[in-house]
Design a protein around this motif. Structure first.
Motif, PDB file in Angstrom:
ATOM      1  N   VAL A   1      23.229  78.598  38.617  1.00  0.00           N
ATOM      2  CA  VAL A   1      22.471  77.904  39.405  1.00  0.00           C
ATOM      3  C   VAL A   1      22.988  78.149  41.154  1.00  0.00           C
ATOM      4  CG1 VAL A   1      21.405  75.635  40.272  1.00  0.00           C
ATOM      5  CG2 VAL A   1      21.687  76.052  37.987  1.00  0.00           C
ATOM      6  N   LEU A   2      24.117  78.084  41.181  1.00  0.00           N
ATOM      7  CA  LEU A   2      24.410  78.259  42.656  1.00  0.00           C
ATOM      8  C   LEU A   2      24.919  79.731  43.064  1.00  0.00           C
ATOM      9  CD1 LEU A   2      26.987  75.067  42.492  1.00  0.00           C
ATOM     10  CD2 LEU A   2      24.621  75.136  43.420  1.00  0.00           C
ATOM     11  N   LYS A   3      25.030  80.765  42.038  1.00  0.00           N
ATOM     12  CA  LYS A   3      25.638  81.929  42.305  1.00  0.00           C
ATOM     13  C   LYS A   3      24.754  82.694  43.669  1.00  0.00           C
ATOM     14  CE  LYS A   3      22.890  84.624  39.440  1.00  0.00           C
ATOM     15  NZ  LYS A   3      22.682  85.260  38.016  1.00  0.00           N
ATOM     16  N   ASP A   4      23.635  82.400  43.703  1.00  0.00           N
ATOM     17  CA  ASP A   4      23.020  83.056  44.928  1.00  0.00           C
ATOM     18  C   ASP A   4      22.817  82.383  46.249  1.00  0.00           C
ATOM     19  OD1 ASP A   4      22.495  85.455  43.507  1.00  0.00           O
ATOM     20  OD2 ASP A   4      20.770  84.371  42.389  1.00  0.00           O
ATOM     21  N   ILE A   5      23.533  81.288  46.166  1.00  0.00           N
ATOM     22  CA  ILE A   5      23.602  80.277  47.430  1.00  0.00           C
ATOM     23  C   ILE A   5      24.487  80.742  48.388  1.00  0.00           C
ATOM     24  CG2 ILE A   5      23.783  77.770  48.316  1.00  0.00           C
ATOM     25  CD1 ILE A   5      21.454  78.185  46.505  1.00  0.00           C
ATOM     26  N   ALA A   6      24.247  81.308  49.575  1.00  0.00           N
ATOM     27  CA  ALA A   6      24.905  81.956  50.642  1.00  0.00           C
ATOM     28  C   ALA A   6      25.619  80.795  51.314  1.00  0.00           C
ATOM     29  CB  ALA A   6      24.347  82.891  51.484  1.00  0.00           C
ATOM     30  N   LEU A   7      27.263  80.792  50.888  1.00  0.00           N
ATOM     31  CA  LEU A   7      27.856  79.796  51.917  1.00  0.00           C
ATOM     32  C   LEU A   7      27.887  80.344  53.494  1.00  0.00           C
ATOM     33  CD1 LEU A   7      31.007  79.459  49.657  1.00  0.00           C
ATOM     34  CD2 LEU A   7      28.892  78.067  49.540  1.00  0.00           C
ATOM     35  N   ASP A   8      28.101  79.156  54.433  1.00  0.00           N
ATOM     36  CA  ASP A   8      27.855  79.554  55.590  1.00  0.00           C
ATOM     37  C   ASP A   8      29.199  80.206  56.252  1.00  0.00           C
ATOM     38  OD1 ASP A   8      30.011  77.741  55.854  1.00  0.00           O
ATOM     39  OD2 ASP A   8      29.102  76.351  57.276  1.00  0.00           O
ATOM     40  N   THR A   9      29.779  81.220  55.369  1.00  0.00           N
ATOM     41  CA  THR A   9      30.901  82.213  55.929  1.00  0.00           C
ATOM     42  C   THR A   9      30.666  83.271  55.407  1.00  0.00           C
ATOM     43  OG1 THR A   9      33.300  82.448  56.178  1.00  0.00           O
ATOM     44  CG2 THR A   9      32.349  81.860  53.903  1.00  0.00           C
ATOM     45  N   ASP A  10      31.210  84.480  56.082  1.00  0.00           N
ATOM     46  CA  ASP A  10      30.992  85.791  55.664  1.00  0.00           C
ATOM     47  C   ASP A  10      32.439  86.380  55.022  1.00  0.00           C
ATOM     48  OD1 ASP A  10      28.327  86.056  56.245  1.00  0.00           O
ATOM     49  OD2 ASP A  10      28.809  86.686  58.286  1.00  0.00           O
ATOM     50  N   GLN A  11      33.505  85.300  55.046  1.00  0.00           N
ATOM     51  CA  GLN A  11      34.649  85.727  54.798  1.00  0.00           C
ATOM     52  C   GLN A  11      34.975  85.204  53.235  1.00  0.00           C
ATOM     53  OE1 GLN A  11      37.750  84.795  57.986  1.00  0.00           O
ATOM     54  NE2 GLN A  11      35.911  84.603  59.384  1.00  0.00           N
TER      55      GLN A  11
ATOM     56  N   THR B   1      14.285  62.638  38.190  1.00  0.00           N
ATOM     57  CA  THR B   1      14.330  63.580  39.276  1.00  0.00           C
ATOM     58  C   THR B   1      13.709  64.784  38.555  1.00  0.00           C
ATOM     59  OG1 THR B   1      16.874  64.093  38.791  1.00  0.00           O
ATOM     60  CG2 THR B   1      16.285  62.905  40.716  1.00  0.00           C
ATOM     61  N   GLU B   2      13.024  65.620  39.360  1.00  0.00           N
ATOM     62  CA  GLU B   2      12.106  66.832  39.157  1.00  0.00           C
ATOM     63  C   GLU B   2      12.713  67.829  39.886  1.00  0.00           C
ATOM     64  OE1 GLU B   2       9.743  66.760  36.791  1.00  0.00           O
ATOM     65  OE2 GLU B   2      10.044  64.506  36.625  1.00  0.00           O
ATOM     66  N   SER B   3      13.579  67.705  40.728  1.00  0.00           N
ATOM     67  CA  SER B   3      14.304  68.898  41.788  1.00  0.00           C
ATOM     68  C   SER B   3      15.402  68.389  42.440  1.00  0.00           C
ATOM     69  CB  SER B   3      13.249  69.206  42.418  1.00  0.00           C
ATOM     70  OG  SER B   3      13.049  68.325  43.618  1.00  0.00           O
ATOM     71  N   PHE B   4      16.342  69.118  42.863  1.00  0.00           N
ATOM     72  CA  PHE B   4      17.303  68.893  43.959  1.00  0.00           C
ATOM     73  C   PHE B   4      17.410  69.837  44.824  1.00  0.00           C
ATOM     74  CE2 PHE B   4      19.222  71.429  40.336  1.00  0.00           C
ATOM     75  CZ  PHE B   4      20.024  72.029  40.886  1.00  0.00           C
ATOM     76  N   THR B   5      18.237  69.268  46.087  1.00  0.00           N
ATOM     77  CA  THR B   5      18.477  70.330  47.064  1.00  0.00           C
ATOM     78  C   THR B   5      19.853  70.688  47.152  1.00  0.00           C
ATOM     79  OG1 THR B   5      19.026  68.466  48.471  1.00  0.00           O
ATOM     80  CG2 THR B   5      16.850  69.326  48.463  1.00  0.00           C
ATOM     81  N   VAL B   6      20.060  71.928  47.660  1.00  0.00           N
ATOM     82  CA  VAL B   6      21.644  72.187  47.738  1.00  0.00           C
ATOM     83  C   VAL B   6      21.590  72.637  49.299  1.00  0.00           C
ATOM     84  CG1 VAL B   6      23.318  74.200  47.476  1.00  0.00           C
ATOM     85  CG2 VAL B   6      21.692  73.456  45.634  1.00  0.00           C
ATOM     86  N   ASN B   7      22.700  71.569  49.897  1.00  0.00           N
ATOM     87  CA  ASN B   7      22.517  71.916  51.427  1.00  0.00           C
ATOM     88  C   ASN B   7      23.781  71.556  51.845  1.00  0.00           C
ATOM     89  OD1 ASN B   7      23.336  68.975  51.190  1.00  0.00           O
ATOM     90  ND2 ASN B   7      21.144  68.419  50.921  1.00  0.00           N
ATOM     91  N   GLY B   8      24.022  71.449  53.235  1.00  0.00           N
ATOM     92  CA  GLY B   8      25.320  71.464  53.778  1.00  0.00           C
ATOM     93  C   GLY B   8      25.796  72.781  54.316  1.00  0.00           C
ATOM     94  N   LYS B   9      26.804  73.067  53.950  1.00  0.00           N
ATOM     95  CA  LYS B   9      27.453  74.483  54.564  1.00  0.00           C
ATOM     96  C   LYS B   9      27.194  75.656  53.730  1.00  0.00           C
ATOM     97  CE  LYS B   9      30.413  72.440  57.296  1.00  0.00           C
ATOM     98  NZ  LYS B   9      30.414  72.374  58.904  1.00  0.00           N
ATOM     99  N   VAL B  10      25.872  75.832  53.950  1.00  0.00           N
ATOM    100  CA  VAL B  10      25.121  76.919  53.116  1.00  0.00           C
ATOM    101  C   VAL B  10      24.328  77.606  54.430  1.00  0.00           C
ATOM    102  CG1 VAL B  10      24.939  76.128  50.987  1.00  0.00           C
ATOM    103  CG2 VAL B  10      23.026  75.599  52.577  1.00  0.00           C
ATOM    104  N   LYS B  11      23.992  79.008  54.249  1.00  0.00           N
ATOM    105  CA  LYS B  11      23.219  79.486  55.187  1.00  0.00           C
ATOM    106  C   LYS B  11      21.659  79.089  55.418  1.00  0.00           C
ATOM    107  CE  LYS B  11      26.127  83.588  55.739  1.00  0.00           C
ATOM    108  NZ  LYS B  11      26.259  85.060  55.636  1.00  0.00           N
ATOM    109  N   SER B  12      21.079  78.730  54.254  1.00  0.00           N
ATOM    110  CA  SER B  12      19.965  78.281  54.067  1.00  0.00           C
ATOM    111  C   SER B  12      19.829  77.008  52.961  1.00  0.00           C
ATOM    112  CB  SER B  12      18.907  79.289  53.810  1.00  0.00           C
ATOM    113  OG  SER B  12      17.616  78.875  53.933  1.00  0.00           O
ATOM    114  N   PRO B  13      19.273  75.807  53.354  1.00  0.00           N
ATOM    115  CA  PRO B  13      19.121  74.909  52.405  1.00  0.00           C
ATOM    116  C   PRO B  13      18.076  75.416  51.183  1.00  0.00           C
ATOM    117  CG  PRO B  13      19.204  73.858  54.448  1.00  0.00           C
ATOM    118  CD  PRO B  13      19.200  75.302  54.756  1.00  0.00           C
ATOM    119  N   VAL B  14      18.368  74.989  50.276  1.00  0.00           N
ATOM    120  CA  VAL B  14      17.444  75.531  48.880  1.00  0.00           C
ATOM    121  C   VAL B  14      16.806  73.994  48.249  1.00  0.00           C
ATOM    122  CG1 VAL B  14      17.534  76.888  46.806  1.00  0.00           C
ATOM    123  CG2 VAL B  14      18.556  77.479  48.862  1.00  0.00           C
TER     124      VAL B  14
END
Length: 169
Positions: A79-89, A24-37
């Motif tokens: 890697v994950l620290k700037d990924i916004a979860l889909d909650t503001d709480q 693999t050369e990359s991976f996605t972060v998806n699911g319950k996030v505000k924006s997949p990366v």
């Protein structure tokens, strides 16, 4: 006997092909996030790398399977620290978990609290160097390792292709 030999000749190539995975050369972060990366090898290399030394890889029984030598890696939580979860709480972060999947279908799970609120989070790495090979040279990359696990092989993931964020119901 001829039937067994014939079956082996026909079935064996398909079994071997099923076990073959591509690097693999990359991976996605998806699911319950505000924006997949999509995270690339270049993105990973920009993060602070840590020297892990050698890590013994053990199976579910604690038996030694191999030793990964001269390891360096970046923390998964970096890697994950700037990924916004889909909650503001923030109080709901405790309900989130990460399903990390290799391209062979193998899955490893970490909770948000485990990565960001316990010492384990300081020992879960994406490897950037192994056995004096860089992440680009490694046969199997992107590798993930939880170096402080008692049975390190259980969460030793090869060829990371996706991290799906989920929320416990």
């Amino acid at each position: 006997m001829k039937r067994i030999l014939f079956t082996l000749l026909i079935v064996a190539p398909f079994c071997l092909a099923a076990q073959t995975t591509t690097k693999t050369e990359s991976f996605t972060v998806n699911g319950k996030v505000k924006s997949p990366v999509t995270i690339t090898l270049a993105d990973v290399k920009k993060l602070k790398a840590y020297n892990l030394g050698d890590v013994v890889i053990t199976n579910h029984l604690g038996e030694v399977k191999s030793t990964a030598k001269n390891l360096s890696g970046v923390l998964l939580k970096d890697v994950l620290k700037d990924i916004a979860l889909d909650t503001d709480q923030p109080k709901l972060y405790s309900e989130y978990y990460f399903v990390c999947r290799g391209n062979d279908g193998y899955k490893v799970v970490y909770s948000w609290n485990e990565l960001f609120n316990t010492p384990i989070g300081n020992s879960v790495y994406l490897l950037t160097e192994k056995n004096q090979e860089t992440i680009q040279q490694m046969k199997e990359s992107i590798l993930m390792l939880s170096s402080q696990d008692e049975r390190t092989g259980r969460r030793y993931l090869k060829n990371l292709e996706a991290i799906t964020v989920r929320r416990a119901e």
